[in-house]
Design a protein around this motif. Structure first.
Motif, mmCIF file in Angstrom:
data_model
loop_
_atom_site.group_PDB
_atom_site.id
_atom_site.type_symbol
_atom_site.label_atom_id
_atom_site.label_comp_id
_atom_site.label_asym_id
_atom_site.label_seq_id
_atom_site.Cartn_x
_atom_site.Cartn_y
_atom_site.Cartn_z
ATOM 1 N N ASP A 156 0.954 -1.146 0.085
ATOM 2 C CA ASP A 156 0.050 0.047 0.045
ATOM 3 C C ASP A 156 1.017 1.109 -0.031
ATOM 4 O OD1 ASP A 156 -2.354 1.807 0.040
ATOM 5 O OD2 ASP A 156 -2.997 1.221 2.018
ATOM 6 N N TRP A 157 0.443 2.423 -0.171
ATOM 7 C CA TRP A 157 0.860 3.547 -0.349
ATOM 8 C C TRP A 157 0.813 4.557 0.947
ATOM 9 C CZ3 TRP A 157 -0.421 0.684 -4.272
ATOM 10 C CH2 TRP A 157 0.233 0.472 -5.394
ATOM 11 N N HIS A 158 1.727 5.042 1.469
ATOM 12 C CA HIS A 158 1.644 5.921 2.652
ATOM 13 C C HIS A 158 0.675 7.081 2.163
ATOM 14 C CE1 HIS A 158 2.199 8.526 6.002
ATOM 15 N NE2 HIS A 158 2.781 7.525 6.567
ATOM 16 N N PRO A 159 -0.550 7.270 2.939
ATOM 17 C CA PRO A 159 -1.450 8.430 2.490
ATOM 18 C C PRO A 159 -1.043 9.667 2.695
ATOM 19 C CG PRO A 159 -2.298 6.968 4.285
ATOM 20 C CD PRO A 159 -0.934 6.639 4.123
ATOM 21 N N GLN A 160 0.289 10.014 3.307
ATOM 22 C CA GLN A 160 0.872 11.426 3.489
ATOM 23 C C GLN A 160 2.034 11.640 2.454
ATOM 24 O OE1 GLN A 160 1.383 11.365 7.696
ATOM 25 N NE2 GLN A 160 -0.376 12.974 7.861
ATOM 26 N N THR A 161 2.942 10.573 2.493
ATOM 27 C CA THR A 161 4.007 10.528 1.603
ATOM 28 C C THR A 161 4.109 10.009 0.253
ATOM 29 O OG1 THR A 161 5.084 8.488 2.347
ATOM 30 C CG2 THR A 161 5.500 10.334 4.082
ATOM 31 N N GLY A 162 3.029 9.066 0.104
ATOM 32 C CA GLY A 162 2.955 8.393 -1.186
ATOM 33 C C GLY A 162 3.949 7.470 -1.366
ATOM 34 N N GLU A 163 4.702 6.931 -0.123
ATOM 35 C CA GLU A 163 5.923 6.030 -0.576
ATOM 36 C C GLU A 163 5.227 4.597 -0.581
ATOM 37 O OE1 GLU A 163 9.807 8.057 1.403
ATOM 38 O OE2 GLU A 163 8.375 6.934 2.809
ATOM 39 N N LEU A 164 5.689 3.472 -1.243
ATOM 40 C CA LEU A 164 5.129 2.150 -1.321
ATOM 41 C C LEU A 164 5.761 1.470 -0.069
ATOM 42 C CD1 LEU A 164 3.856 -0.162 -2.905
ATOM 43 C CD2 LEU A 164 6.048 -0.541 -4.055
ATOM 44 N N HIS A 172 6.746 6.391 13.293
ATOM 45 C CA HIS A 172 7.012 7.768 13.625
ATOM 46 C C HIS A 172 6.780 8.836 12.330
ATOM 47 C CE1 HIS A 172 8.695 6.983 17.497
ATOM 48 N NE2 HIS A 172 9.412 5.978 17.223
ATOM 49 N N PRO A 173 6.679 9.993 12.666
ATOM 50 C CA PRO A 173 6.735 10.776 11.269
ATOM 51 C C PRO A 173 7.758 10.629 10.255
ATOM 52 C CG PRO A 173 6.201 12.163 13.287
ATOM 53 C CD PRO A 173 6.746 10.740 13.550
ATOM 54 N N ASP A 174 8.962 10.200 10.534
ATOM 55 C CA ASP A 174 9.906 9.933 9.604
ATOM 56 C C ASP A 174 9.950 8.618 9.041
ATOM 57 O OD1 ASP A 174 10.629 8.352 11.687
ATOM 58 O OD2 ASP A 174 12.732 9.175 11.858
ATOM 59 N N GLY A 175 8.877 7.916 9.156
ATOM 60 C CA GLY A 175 8.961 6.546 8.561
ATOM 61 C C GLY A 175 9.199 5.531 9.547
ATOM 62 N N SER A 176 10.018 5.614 10.538
ATOM 63 C CA SER A 176 10.710 4.520 11.211
ATOM 64 C C SER A 176 9.682 4.027 12.453
ATOM 65 C CB SER A 176 11.828 5.246 12.136
ATOM 66 O OG SER A 176 11.287 6.310 13.018
ATOM 67 N N LEU A 177 10.036 2.980 12.767
ATOM 68 C CA LEU A 177 9.135 2.016 13.497
ATOM 69 C C LEU A 177 8.922 2.721 14.878
ATOM 70 C CD1 LEU A 177 7.291 -0.745 13.979
ATOM 71 C CD2 LEU A 177 9.323 -1.686 14.741
ATOM 72 N N LYS A 178 7.790 2.518 15.219
ATOM 73 C CA LYS A 178 7.183 3.250 16.632
ATOM 74 C C LYS A 178 6.990 1.999 17.569
ATOM 75 C CE LYS A 178 4.281 6.501 19.103
ATOM 76 N NZ LYS A 178 3.083 7.143 19.115
ATOM 77 N N ARG A 179 6.239 1.246 17.295
ATOM 78 C CA ARG A 179 5.866 -0.242 17.684
ATOM 79 C C ARG A 179 4.963 -0.947 16.867
ATOM 80 N NH1 ARG A 179 2.531 3.457 20.527
ATOM 81 N NH2 ARG A 179 4.143 3.619 22.268
ATOM 82 N N GLN A 180 5.158 -2.190 17.105
ATOM 83 C CA GLN A 180 4.300 -3.207 16.179
ATOM 84 C C GLN A 180 3.492 -4.181 17.607
ATOM 85 O OE1 GLN A 180 5.743 -6.608 14.393
ATOM 86 N NE2 GLN A 180 7.738 -5.642 14.703
ATOM 87 N N SER A 181 2.041 -4.431 17.234
ATOM 88 C CA SER A 181 1.292 -5.153 18.397
ATOM 89 C C SER A 181 0.326 -5.902 17.667
ATOM 90 C CB SER A 181 0.778 -4.070 19.381
ATOM 91 O OG SER A 181 -0.168 -3.221 18.564
ATOM 92 N N VAL A 182 -0.336 -6.928 18.316
ATOM 93 C CA VAL A 182 -1.236 -7.885 17.833
ATOM 94 C C VAL A 182 -2.454 -7.169 17.883
ATOM 95 C CG1 VAL A 182 -2.472 -10.071 17.899
ATOM 96 C CG2 VAL A 182 0.099 -9.911 18.156
ATOM 97 N N PHE A 183 -3.367 -6.882 16.859
ATOM 98 C CA PHE A 183 -4.642 -6.231 16.923
ATOM 99 C C PHE A 183 -5.781 -7.024 16.942
ATOM 100 C CE2 PHE A 183 -8.119 -4.538 14.752
ATOM 101 C CZ PHE A 183 -8.606 -3.468 15.368
#
Length: 359
Positions: free
Chosen positions: A189-197, A305-316
């Protein structure tokens, strides 16, 4: 906190009497899961038509389905296809991946009761079925993105074709390479703000229970190489293909766990969930086969994070795997117009809806 949810089933005309144990699914407080349909065998990738039709590809049934969420009616709109996992909608037409071919069903939402014959858009893709099924999607640039998985567990066959992501015009012309070293992505998918894949990648098998991790990756510019077959999960050198160091390649943003088999993923762009979910990634983890103790079979949430780095991952969402027994395998996720999250399950042949109902 998580809690067990009581089953809440949509009892609309055309919906089957559900026997699926949705009360076993654990979700964050305030969320509930309901059944949309259990009449979609081998359900894989999902996409919306502009009139609200849900189109669903399939992994083994050879069929493509059209589901009317309001009534629960399921139609078969194509059959006899080879692994038609991927579906993408553009300009009134439905595009379908079928291993070596990209097909198109024109003006499909006006013709659900009498579907048109599929037209061939592109037939120049490899014919191998090992990682030959394809998740497809149109990007912000209007081009159709089409991955080609490695035709093996681990090999270095023709890196300009295999283990790569390509894109083409909607008419199938001008196919070009976008990313290399991608073993097998079945979701992006593409990031809604940056358009990156952003894309998932399934790690190689037969290196033991705990390595390598499957990956979440970010493409910052076309042509980047993500390591396969030389490097896995950012720092695991392949025992057979060790001639290039991991430092040469783009490392994943997140390691998702060994053999979890991440498939479909989407950024959450709705407004129904609490504000902290906005622009998070949801990833369907199909679940392991090459592991002595099963893992995956769940929906993962990834915060950035805003710079695209990982903040956290969790089970939803989890509960399709219980004490080693499996009754469901998430394959894709998709945001609805009202901000809920759909989940396809190719094991149960089902589509679920997860919504936020408050504390």
């Amino acid at each position: 906190m998580c809690r067990l949810l009581l089953p809440f089933l949509l009892l609309l005309p055309g919906f089957a009497n559900a026997a699926l144990p949705l009360e076993r699914i654990r979700l964050p407080e305030g969320f509930r899961i309901t059944l949309v349909s259990d009449q979609v065998p081998n359900a894989r990738e999902m996409t919306w038509g502009e009139r609200g039709t849900l189109f669903v590809g399939s992994n083994a049934a050879g069929k493509v389905y059209a589901l009317e969420p309001a009534s629960g009616k399921v139609r078969i709109i194509a059959s006899g296809l080879q692994l038609p996992v991927g579906v993408a909608y553009k300009g009134g037409d439905l595009y379908v991946s079928a291993v070596s071919r990209i097909l198109r069903l024109r003006d499909i939402e006006s013709r659900l009761d009498s579907p048109p014959d599929a037209e061939v858009v592109n037939s120049d893709l490899p014919r191998e079925t090992h990682h030959g099924w394809k998740f497809i999607a149109f990007g912000p640039d209007g081009k159709l993105y089409v991955p080609v998985g490695a035709p093996c567990n681990v090999c270095d066959d023709d890196p300009d074709t295999y283990a790569a992501i390509h894109r083409m015009n909607a008419d199938g012309s001008d196919m070009e390479l976008v990313a290399q070293g991608v073993r097998n992505t079945v979701g992006f998918d593409w990031h809604p703000q940056t358009g990156e894949l952003w894309f998932s990648d399934n790690g190689r098998d037969l290196m033991g229970d705990d390595m390598p991790d499957c990956e979440l990756n970010r493409l910052e510019k076309p042509g980047q190489h993500f390591g396969f077959p030389y490097c896995h999960a950012g720092d695991v050198t392949d025992p057979k293909f060790s001639q290039r160091p991991c430092s040469e390649f783009v490392a994943p943003v997140a390691r998702l766990g060994p053999h979890v088999a991440p498939l479909g993923l989407r950024f959450y762009t709705g407004n129904q969930f609490p504000a902290e979910y906005r622009n998070n990634l949801f990833i369907a983890e199909h679940g392991s086969w090459n592991r002595s103790e099963k893992i995956g079979y769940r929906i993962k949430r990834v915060e950035l994070h805003p710079d695209g780095s990982l903040k956290r991952q969790s089970v939803f969402a989890e509960g399709w795997l219980e004490d080693g027994d499996v009754w469901g395998r998430p394959a894709d996720v998709l945001v609805t117009q009202d901000g809920a999250l759909l989940v396809s399950d190719d094991h149960a042949g089902a589509i679920y809806r997860i919504e936020y109902v408050g504390q």
